[in-house]
Scaffold this active site. Sequence first.
Site, PDB file in Angstrom:
ATOM      1  CG  PHE A 189      -1.961   1.156   1.091  1.00  0.00           C
ATOM      2  CD1 PHE A 189      -3.260   0.914   0.614  1.00  0.00           C
ATOM      3  CD2 PHE A 189      -1.345   2.474   1.558  1.00  0.00           C
ATOM      4  CE1 PHE A 189      -4.094   2.119   0.477  1.00  0.00           C
ATOM      5  CE2 PHE A 189      -2.318   3.598   1.498  1.00  0.00           C
ATOM      6  CZ  PHE A 189      -3.493   3.482   0.997  1.00  0.00           C
ATOM      7  CG  ASP A 295       5.480   3.958   1.766  1.00  0.00           C
ATOM      8  OD1 ASP A 295       5.329   4.453   3.001  1.00  0.00           O
ATOM      9  OD2 ASP A 295       4.287   3.631   1.199  1.00  0.00           O
ATOM     10  CE  LYS A 328      -0.796   5.821   7.806  1.00  0.00           C
ATOM     11  NZ  LYS A 328      -2.220   5.342   8.013  1.00  0.00           N
ATOM     12  CB  THR A 353       0.847  26.109  -4.824  1.00  0.00           C
ATOM     13  OG1 THR A 353       0.445  26.239  -6.288  1.00  0.00           O
ATOM     14  CG2 THR A 353       0.816  27.473  -4.124  1.00  0.00           C
TER      15      THR A 353
END
Lengths: 469, 469
Positions: A189, A295, A328, A353
């Site tokens: 994931f 990750d 997280k 931005t």
Amino acid sequence: MSEISYLPGEPTGPVKTTEIPGPKSKAAAEELHKVFDTRSLNMITDFSKSFGNYIADLDGNVLLDVYAQIASIPVGYNNPNLLKAATSPEMASALVNRPALGNFPQHDWAEILHSGILRVAPKGLHQVFTGTTGSDANELAFKAAFMWKALQRRGGPHVDFTEQEKSSCMDNKSPGSPDMSILSFKKAFHGRLFGSLSTTRSKAIHKLDIPAFPWPQAPFPALKYPLAENVEFNRTEEDRCLAEVEEVLKNNPSPVAAVIIEPIQSEGGDNHATPYFFQRLRQITKDNEILLIVDEVQTGVGATGKFWAHDHWNLPEGMHPDMVTFSKKAQTAGYYYGRDDLRPNLPYRQFNTWMGDPARAILFRAIIEEIERLNLVENTRVVGDYVYNGLAALAQKYPGEIVNLRGQGQGTFIAFDSPRRDEVLMKGKTVGLNIGGSGESAVRLRPMLIFQKHHADIMFDLLEKIFKS
Amino acid sequence: MSEISYLPGEPTGPVKTTEIPGPKSKAAAEELHKVFDTRSLNMITDFSKSFGNYIADLDGNVLLDVYAQIASIPVGYNNPNLLKAATSPEMASALVNRPALGNFPQHDWAEILHSGILRVAPKGLHQVFTGTTGSDANELAFKAAFMWKALQRRGGPHVDFTEQEKSSCMDNKSPGSPDMSILSFKKAFHGRLFGSLSTTRSKAIHKLDIPAFPWPQAPFPALKYPLAENVEFNRTEEDRCLAEVEEVLKNNPSPVAAVIIEPIQSEGGDNHATPYFFQRLRQITKDNEILLIVDEVQTGVGATGKFWAHDHWNLPEGMHPDMVTFSKKAQTAGYYYGRDDLRPNLPYRQFNTWMGDPARAILFRAIIEEIERLNLVENTRVVGDYVYNGLAALAQKYPGEIVNLRGQGQGTFIAFDSPRRDEVLMKGKTVGLNIGGSGESAVRLRPMLIFQKHHADIMFDLLEKIFKS
């Protein structure tokens, strides 16, 4: 209770006032549902009554929380030191004067990074590109990887883009929009935006009906637990998966720019692999001149008994990951990197931005300070062992309830399979335990870093209540 | 000066202390560059010395700011009412107790939405899915569109996914990961994540080396300005573009689920179209049973003399856009929608950990209150006319400097082409004006909503200084 809570004034246990959901929560959910989809609702939360490891609902029920906003609350609800940071003039300015960080960074942005995000940078990675969420962080890392790989294939940073590249990319066509890919693992994931979702392989419901890039996958090892008792089987399984990685890298029609992997597959059901697997994977990516992205969105920031879960791999000098993504528990997001050639060769190639949010970066700094003050990484290591052993004892007592207990030596990042998982999670609410699942049948523990032995004792009691029911 | 500033204590004009960048800024940039790519740096900003429409750098230079953090600061640096909201206990709680909104929304989330984000909901769109950035908002809208379209093609919300769909999507393959597309316009900008970047067509540097979905594009009208003097030419041009839209919808190999369009193409160079064009486009999307997504990330929240730029289109009852995305001046992000069938047919299909940030939603509420208190949408309408007329006069005086002046009747959302654009922007700094560009040759004005006539007078003087130099 033999311990003193890290947060004085924390509740001493769950409080039950009504069925869950109670009448006030039901009414609030109905009201909210008119304008905001609530079909994934777990609990209408009253944060004003939540504190430390305890979460309160709108009817006054108080639950021990080992899910922590999907593993994202690090140091307790209403942590007093975080509240201090949140009410500082510095925070107020960051909120109302949000900069476009690529163009107009605030003058103390370097200082905020050094004393916060970079203070905990993984070994070998001293630079950062900041973002807003885990999905965003992973996609930014993918973009850096694609630009890096394209530049290698082109012959270096000083080779100009061709006219054909410049015109074809405006039509979303090769060679300007190249056919390249990111290799991810089955059950992984990495997020739910279009690029990250193309590397996510958790559940069909996450992916159905959304166009995806035809990026490849390799199997993630399906190990037997406890790891220490299944060394030979697991080694064979890891070698099988590594061979498939090499096979994909050799034969995939679309050149792979990077491999992305979680140290522990989290949403996919808490699947572990050994340091051997990750060390070999790192070597394979080096041999194939592609990048390794780790990750750490769910595993990072202390829960595994190390600050970063990949610290468990003992990678030798010079073999650290090329990029590590975070979000997280950091309450902000981005990717760390070390090598200068991961900065694109021209400005405005990696840009947007806001490029993150200093308000959230300031909060992460306060989180880091709290982790250091209370020595919380060591806490998760010690309490993690205590939790693992307690669950192992419960598994002996209730062999049908706790299967494949895993996460030994990985702090409080612990999970087990449950033959009646969804029922266990539901019953948790009625006994005063807020607990989450992952994958098909896993119950995953994602307590905060301030989860202590006395909280674990309460959790064991509540789990027994569920198992007996 | 005949007007009273909305923010008492605002500087009365620019202050020049050093060359820009000055010595302190140079040193700070060098320090920051070691850990954070600064090659797109415009100015090291000292927000503690910035106020209202004025931005300060680290050397004490103070500039009139008509760029406003890439069009994202709405009501002035250090706005006192925003500072009040930013230091409220409610904000502190939102910062330290960030909820996973899909699972554990705070009990007052409905109230925060009703009194904030939804208070300014576009006509016909009373629901919202919240996110974090403009790119994120657009991709969430794309996902909603794809799920909606797939469901139509499947025969309705109660038709189950097939086994083939469920398994193929795990391999990123059709039919589970369907070959569907979003139609966007040439020169459009909708963000830089993988899905949104596939609809962005602004500049090659934004797209080179990044894999893209083979999604189609249609030409955006290239109108002649002033619009009122070129009605016939412009109508022909708009009809030509509309015909191409219909052509793509009919013949594109990948079925189109939605069209996304900006009311004024902003990054692409401030390209306008008339209400006729948008009305027809809305009709075409209806006729083809696809969705219309209006990207108001840059145009929204008051700058055009209406709260939403698409309010200028006078769409009849029942013809409103299906989704409207927002970010930038809202300081939060998401998409508005109305029809219930844009909620996916099952929970967890549109979902992520945070689903936005209540802290930023609370700030947007304070921004809305400030807009109402000072009647700022009316202000941009009136000041916009004043700015347009002033620039038209300057264009007479300096015909080689201001070309294709555009944005009449669109509040302060005004731009012109400059044959020496990059030089004009650079010189702006030296005279005390912070001003931005877009597209190949446009100078774009993106002042805050509190930009008044006396600020415009100063800007005219500064522009003259630049033109004379």
